[in-house]
Design an enzyme around this catalytic site. Structure first.
Site, PDB file in Angstrom:
ATOM      1  N   ASP A  97     -11.255   2.681   3.643  1.00  0.00           N
ATOM      2  CA  ASP A  97     -11.507   1.238   3.566  1.00  0.00           C
ATOM      3  C   ASP A  97     -13.014   0.973   3.416  1.00  0.00           C
ATOM      4  O   ASP A  97     -13.417  -0.151   3.092  1.00  0.00           O
ATOM      5  CB  ASP A  97     -11.038   0.555   4.862  1.00  0.00           C
ATOM      6  CG  ASP A  97      -9.758  -0.243   4.674  1.00  0.00           C
ATOM      7  OD1 ASP A  97      -9.468  -0.651   3.531  1.00  0.00           O
ATOM      8  OD2 ASP A  97      -9.057  -0.462   5.681  1.00  0.00           O
ATOM      9  N   LYS A 148       0.844  -1.208   0.000  1.00  0.00           N
ATOM     10  CA  LYS A 148       0.000   0.000   0.000  1.00  0.00           C
ATOM     11  C   LYS A 148       0.873   1.249   0.000  1.00  0.00           C
ATOM     12  O   LYS A 148       0.650   2.181  -0.771  1.00  0.00           O
ATOM     13  CB  LYS A 148      -0.947  -0.012   1.213  1.00  0.00           C
ATOM     14  CG  LYS A 148      -2.052  -1.042   1.084  1.00  0.00           C
ATOM     15  CD  LYS A 148      -2.878  -1.230   2.357  1.00  0.00           C
ATOM     16  CE  LYS A 148      -3.848  -2.405   2.172  1.00  0.00           C
ATOM     17  NZ  LYS A 148      -4.665  -2.704   3.366  1.00  0.00           N
ATOM     18  N   GLN A 150      -4.817  -1.617   9.462  1.00  0.00           N
ATOM     19  CA  GLN A 150      -4.684  -2.953   8.882  1.00  0.00           C
ATOM     20  C   GLN A 150      -5.287  -3.987   9.836  1.00  0.00           C
ATOM     21  O   GLN A 150      -4.966  -4.006  11.031  1.00  0.00           O
ATOM     22  CB  GLN A 150      -3.209  -3.262   8.585  1.00  0.00           C
ATOM     23  CG  GLN A 150      -2.994  -4.524   7.776  1.00  0.00           C
ATOM     24  CD  GLN A 150      -3.594  -4.480   6.376  1.00  0.00           C
ATOM     25  OE1 GLN A 150      -3.737  -3.420   5.773  1.00  0.00           O
ATOM     26  NE2 GLN A 150      -3.972  -5.631   5.853  1.00  0.00           N
TER      27      GLN A 150
END
Ligand code: GUN
Length: 292
Positions: free
Chosen positions: A119, A52, A96
């Site tokens: 997200d 990422k 994460q």
């Protein structure tokens, strides 16, 4: 049978994002900035986070990499989230997953400002998606929609079967496939661990989306001739045929299923390459205030 090339579409979308960033910078605007919080040292998570951050650089984004040891307290994470929520330099924030057991994932996700939740995991974004309102879409479903759109695959009036009902993939992709939009307007059936006659239901699918987390679950006898099959699975298996000693397999038994399909995504190289780029697209939209 036609392969859906996620690597190729990834490159296209990446170039489009990079171009928009350069246009923003030329106008004197700041570069989009994505903050990534990672807790602990799980190998797979570290690889995803590394990817990422690297992709941010490739498209000209800034990134803010925050790492905590496994022992960090929930309070400390919540404090950091609050600090980022009010930091105008940062456009998008992700944590994460998975997190260690002593930290509540639900609490942490709810603490993120939904306007920075790139997200798409915050209940406000999930709820707005369900209502057909503008929202940040979770990366994997957004990537699947992008592939269907760019390959001009007709979804309207088609039977779409989704295997799996997770918050990250199964539930949001089923909402996206049924919503009044293009791609969309499909008749959607969700199958899960308690579904009876799963084989018969799959056999009726014009579009089959496998996100069930079981290696090679979908076999040729479950697939209709001429179907489109989207494979979300990622399973690492030992192999003596590759240099690394590992091979990646999906939720679909590719070799036998591919022959029956009109379109199919390979694993690797199908849905996988689309997820990170979709996250960055959300970050760009956040920086441009396009959703909120
Ligand atoms: N862990 C596995 N997939 C994801 C994802 O899409 N986002 C985050 N934050 N963590 C994950």
């Amino acid at each position: 049978m036609k392969l859906i090339d996620g690597k190729k579409i990834n490159q296209e979308v990446k170039a489009e994002i990079a171009k928009e960033v350069e246009e923003m910078v030329a106008k004197g605007l700041k570069r989009p900035n994505l903050a990534v919080i990672m807790v602990g040292e799980d190998g797979a998570s570290a690889t995803y986070v590394g990817s990422k951050i690297r992709t941010c650089k490739e498209v000209g984004f800034e990134s803010t990499d925050i790492n905590y040891p496994e022992s960090v307290t929930e309070e400390e994470i919540l404090r950091k989230i609050e600090e980022i929520n009010t930091n105008d330099e940062i456009d998008g924030l992700i944590i994460q997953l998975p997190l260690p057991k002593h930290i509540s994932e639900d609490k942490v996700i709810e603490a993120i400002d939904y306007k920075k939740d790139v997200d798409g995991f915050h209940p406000i974004n999930a709820g707005r998606l369900a209502m057909g309102l503008p929202s940040f879409l979770p990366a994997t479903p957004a990537g699947i929609i992008e592939l269907l759109a760019r390959y001009n695959i007709e979804t309207e009036g088609k039977n779409c079967v989704v295997l799996g009902r997770s918050n990250i993939v199964g539930t949001p992709i089923s909402l996206l496939m049924s919503r009044k939009a293009k791609p969309g307007n499909a008749t959607v059936t969700i199958c899960h661990s308690r579904t009876k006659n799963i084989k018969e239901i799959c056999k009726n699918a014009d579009i089959l989306i496998a996100a069930i987390g079981q290696m090679e679950f979908v076999t040729a006898d479950m697939v209709k001739e001429g179907a489109t099959v989207i494979d979300v699975g990622i399973h690492r298996v030992k192999s003596d045929q590759t240099k690394s000693g590992w091979k990646i397999k999906g939720d679909v038994k590719f070799d036998e299923v591919a022959e029956k399909c009109e379109y199919i995504t390979p694993v690797p190289g199908g849905v996988g390459p689309m997820t990170i780029i979709s996250l960055l697209k959300n970050t760009l939209l956040a920086a441009q205030n396009k959703i909120y």
